[in-house]
Design an enzyme around this catalytic site. Sequence first.
Site: not given
Ligand code: PAF
Length: 301
Positions: A47, A50-51, A75, A161, A199, A201
């Site tokens: 985190l 932004g979160h 994903q 976000g 981010s 990342r």
């Molecule tokens: O934005 C993200 O962190 C992810 O794509 C999410 C929405 C938590 C789904 O895994």
Amino acid sequence: MIVTGVIFPVREAPIDIIALKSDMQARANSLRHQGKTIALVPTMGYLHEGHLSLMRLARDMADILVVSLFVNPTQFGPGEDLAAYPRNFDHDRELCMGEGVDILFHPEAGNIYEPGFQTFISLEKLPVYLCGASRPVHFRGVATIVTKLFNIVKPHVAVFGQKDYQQLMVIRRMVQDMDMDIRIVGGPIVREADGLAMSSRNAYLNSSQRPAALSLSRSLQQAQALLESGQTDVAALIASASHLILSFPETAIDYVAICDPDTLENIKAVTLPALMALAVRVGKTRLIDNTMLVPPQSATS
Ligand code: PAF
């Protein structure tokens, strides 16, 4: 009397950590039975500010704030950074406590995707563009996990976000199409002082890659400035942005796009507010950013 130097202790509310989806569902049912409203902020952890800004938005929207922390395997495509995705559960838990999160839902992949799992949610059009073009399974995985989280956490409102603009559009569309009774709220992009969009990342970037990473936000600002100076031609705006990005070492463009903010279809000229979105690799790190380009006449009208 003037009192100086008083230090107030930092108050950290207790937080419930729930690992099993059956326990989370039972808690959500009980909360709803008591007439409580639930807000959800879905995350993949590691985190950052932004979160936290999404949690602060969500905190004011419901009685109970749930944050989910789950690095969702469906994903990520083959060769993407699932195994390397940064994780720090203890730090994430501390940050959630500091934001007054009531429940941290932190399941294992095996509990979310049980043996025999074979049902996915996929949208027909929105995932074709932007990130979906180079990450073909990504939005199918996002739509599937978000649906599952909605069924497990049972929120009244969920906050996402706007940095992941396409993701937000996909989720809004899915909620509307599937008649899900959940309010979706988008939180603004939070940037570092130098303009880099926050981010998880960003943790991959080394100090020499940082200036190259800044080319994303700088190229968005440059496009808005060119638009204000009269350049409305999308091809010209994209060419200028690409030139700026590629002037830095270690950058490779996945896409630079200017498109209709609702359909994500490409446009030829910016005569109305348009989404400019980009994905750029800096070394091995894939970064995304976006802004709404606003032509001067539509800003004043
Ligand atoms: O934005 C993200 O962190 C992810 O794509 C999410 C929405 C938590 C789904 O895994």
